[in-house]
Design a protein around this motif. Structure first.
Motif, short mmCIF file in Angstrom:
data_model
loop_
_atom_site.label_atom_id
_atom_site.label_comp_id
_atom_site.label_asym_id
_atom_site.label_seq_id
_atom_site.Cartn_x
_atom_site.Cartn_y
_atom_site.Cartn_z
N THR A 40 0.85 -1.18 0.00
CA THR A 40 0.00 0.00 0.00
C THR A 40 0.89 1.24 0.00
OG1 THR A 40 -0.07 0.21 2.41
CG2 THR A 40 -1.74 -1.23 1.38
N ALA A 41 0.29 2.42 -0.05
CA ALA A 41 1.05 3.67 -0.04
C ALA A 41 1.93 3.79 1.19
CB ALA A 41 0.09 4.85 -0.12
N SER A 42 1.49 3.24 2.32
CA SER A 42 2.26 3.35 3.56
C SER A 42 3.26 2.21 3.74
CB SER A 42 1.32 3.42 4.76
OG SER A 42 0.57 2.23 4.87
N GLY A 43 3.41 1.36 2.72
CA GLY A 43 4.40 0.30 2.79
C GLY A 43 3.94 -1.02 3.40
N ARG A 44 2.67 -1.11 3.72
CA ARG A 44 2.14 -2.36 4.27
C ARG A 44 1.75 -3.29 3.12
NH1 ARG A 44 -1.80 -0.28 9.17
NH2 ARG A 44 -0.16 0.71 10.40
N PRO A 45 1.74 -4.60 3.35
CA PRO A 45 1.37 -5.53 2.27
C PRO A 45 -0.09 -5.36 1.84
CG PRO A 45 2.23 -6.72 4.21
CD PRO A 45 2.11 -5.27 4.58
N THR A 89 -2.82 10.61 6.49
CA THR A 89 -3.23 9.65 7.50
C THR A 89 -3.30 10.34 8.86
OG1 THR A 89 -0.99 8.93 8.10
CG2 THR A 89 -2.07 7.78 6.25
N LEU A 90 -3.97 9.70 9.79
CA LEU A 90 -4.09 10.22 11.14
C LEU A 90 -2.72 10.30 11.81
CD1 LEU A 90 -6.40 11.14 12.99
CD2 LEU A 90 -6.50 8.83 13.89
N THR A 91 -1.76 9.48 11.36
CA THR A 91 -0.42 9.48 11.94
C THR A 91 0.50 10.51 11.28
OG1 THR A 91 0.30 7.72 10.44
CG2 THR A 91 -0.58 7.05 12.60
N GLY A 92 -0.02 11.28 10.30
CA GLY A 92 0.77 12.35 9.71
C GLY A 92 1.42 12.04 8.38
N GLU A 93 1.27 10.82 7.87
CA GLU A 93 1.81 10.52 6.54
C GLU A 93 1.01 11.31 5.50
OE1 GLU A 93 3.20 6.04 6.22
OE2 GLU A 93 1.25 6.22 7.23
N VAL A 106 -4.13 3.02 1.67
CA VAL A 106 -3.72 2.40 2.92
C VAL A 106 -4.87 1.54 3.42
CG1 VAL A 106 -2.05 4.20 3.50
CG2 VAL A 106 -4.41 4.45 4.26
N ILE A 107 -4.55 0.39 3.98
CA ILE A 107 -5.57 -0.54 4.46
C ILE A 107 -5.65 -0.44 5.98
CG2 ILE A 107 -6.29 -2.96 4.67
CD1 ILE A 107 -4.83 -3.47 2.01
N ASP A 108 -6.86 -0.24 6.48
CA ASP A 108 -7.16 -0.20 7.91
C ASP A 108 -6.39 0.90 8.64
OD1 ASP A 108 -9.02 -1.29 9.60
OD2 ASP A 108 -7.61 -2.69 10.51
N GLN A 109 -6.14 2.03 7.96
CA GLN A 109 -5.52 3.20 8.58
C GLN A 109 -6.45 4.39 8.34
OE1 GLN A 109 -1.51 2.62 6.47
NE2 GLN A 109 -0.97 3.75 8.32
#
Length: 144
Positions: A40-45, A89-93, A106-109
């Motif tokens: 995903t965009a955030s690097g998660r599978p 994202t809520l974490t600032g990405e 992003v999945i589940d973010q």
């Protein structure tokens, strides 16, 4: 047996081909790979439910629009047909996309989207269990 994301890739390719291309002379069709990834965009599978239901939609988002905070529990992909959109994202990405870019959500973010000075048009592809929702809106009172 092909993996479910191969099905999505093949479907996206078919959707983007015009009827003129399908009737073109042999050898005149040009294929340009836009994206190949397993993340995903955030690097998660990228994870896809078994035997997913495929939903293809178009979104037109007006200029200076901010989408509500939300998340996607399953794989979602978007092709930016026109305009620009920023995903935060809520974490600032922060991820900036423009015409011709592919968004691997992003999945589940928790995240939101914002358009700039012009509207954005997206071709969106969801892969969910049959009947499941592709988007969950964040309850404003939640602390997560």
């Amino acid at each position: 047996m092909p993996r479910p994301w191969h099905l999505m890739t093949a479907t996206l390719g078919a959707v983007l081909l015009s009827s003129a291309s399908l009737m073109a002379e042999p050898g005149s069709v040009v294929v340009k790979k836009v994206l190949e990834t397993t993340e995903t965009a955030s690097g998660r599978p990228i994870t896809v439910p078994p035997h997913p239901e495929l939903t293809v939609s178009t979104y037109t988002i007006p200029a200076h629009e901010s989408l509500a905070m939300h998340k996607h529990p399953y794989a979602r992909y978007a092709y930016v047909l026109e305009g620009r959109i920023t995903v935060e994202t809520l974490t600032g990405e922060r991820f900036d996309y423009e015409t011709g870019d592919v968004i691997v959500e992003v999945i589940d973010q928790w995240h939101l989207g914002r358009t700039g000075d012009g509207p954005a048009r997206l071709l969106v592809i969801d892969q969910t269990p049959p009947g499941a929702s592709a988007t969950i809106l964040k309850d404003k009172s939640a602390t997560e």
